[in-house]
Design a protein around this motif. Structure first.
Motif, short mmCIF file in Angstrom:
data_model
loop_
_atom_site.label_atom_id
_atom_site.label_comp_id
_atom_site.label_asym_id
_atom_site.label_seq_id
_atom_site.Cartn_x
_atom_site.Cartn_y
_atom_site.Cartn_z
N ARG A 154 0.85 -1.19 0.00
CA ARG A 154 0.00 0.00 0.00
C ARG A 154 0.89 1.24 0.00
NH1 ARG A 154 -3.22 -2.55 4.73
NH2 ARG A 154 -1.73 -1.33 5.90
N ASP A 155 0.29 2.41 -0.05
CA ASP A 155 1.05 3.66 -0.04
C ASP A 155 1.86 3.86 1.24
OD1 ASP A 155 0.17 4.33 -2.55
OD2 ASP A 155 -1.51 5.54 -1.83
N ASP A 156 1.37 3.30 2.37
CA ASP A 156 2.09 3.44 3.64
C ASP A 156 3.15 2.35 3.82
OD1 ASP A 156 0.51 1.25 4.08
OD2 ASP A 156 -0.48 2.04 5.87
N GLU A 157 3.48 1.65 2.75
CA GLU A 157 4.53 0.63 2.70
C GLU A 157 4.22 -0.62 3.52
OE1 GLU A 157 8.48 2.09 3.09
OE2 GLU A 157 8.09 3.84 1.85
#
Length: 80
Positions: free
Chosen positions: A39-42
């Motif tokens: 995801r974008d938050d790794e």
């Protein structure tokens, strides 16, 4: 991928095809591998799991060489 492969199948050489490359025939194995999708938050969102067939040639020097990876199929898995 090679170490966890299962379903070893031996095939003889075809005289008209690849006889020089695989003096003693071919092996086919079934294997799997996974690639994480982030995801974008790794954080890991899921894993893309692939099943594949490995083609291995048995050469005249008595060694096995990975020749090709074929029949790759994907399915999605959620992390635990």
């Amino acid at each position: 991928m090679i170490e966890i492969a299962v379903g070893k199948h031996f095939r003889e050489n075809k005289e008209s095809k690849h006889w020089r490359n695989a003096m003693y025939g071919w092996y086919r194995y079934d294997s799997r591998f996974a690639i994480p999708v982030y995801r974008d938050d790794e954080e890991v969102e899921r894993y893309n799991i692939f099943h594949a067939s490995l083609i291995v040639r048995y050469s005249e020097d008595g060694k096995l060489y990975l020749y090709d990876v074929i029949d790759i199929k994907k399915r999605n898995e959620q992390p635990d």
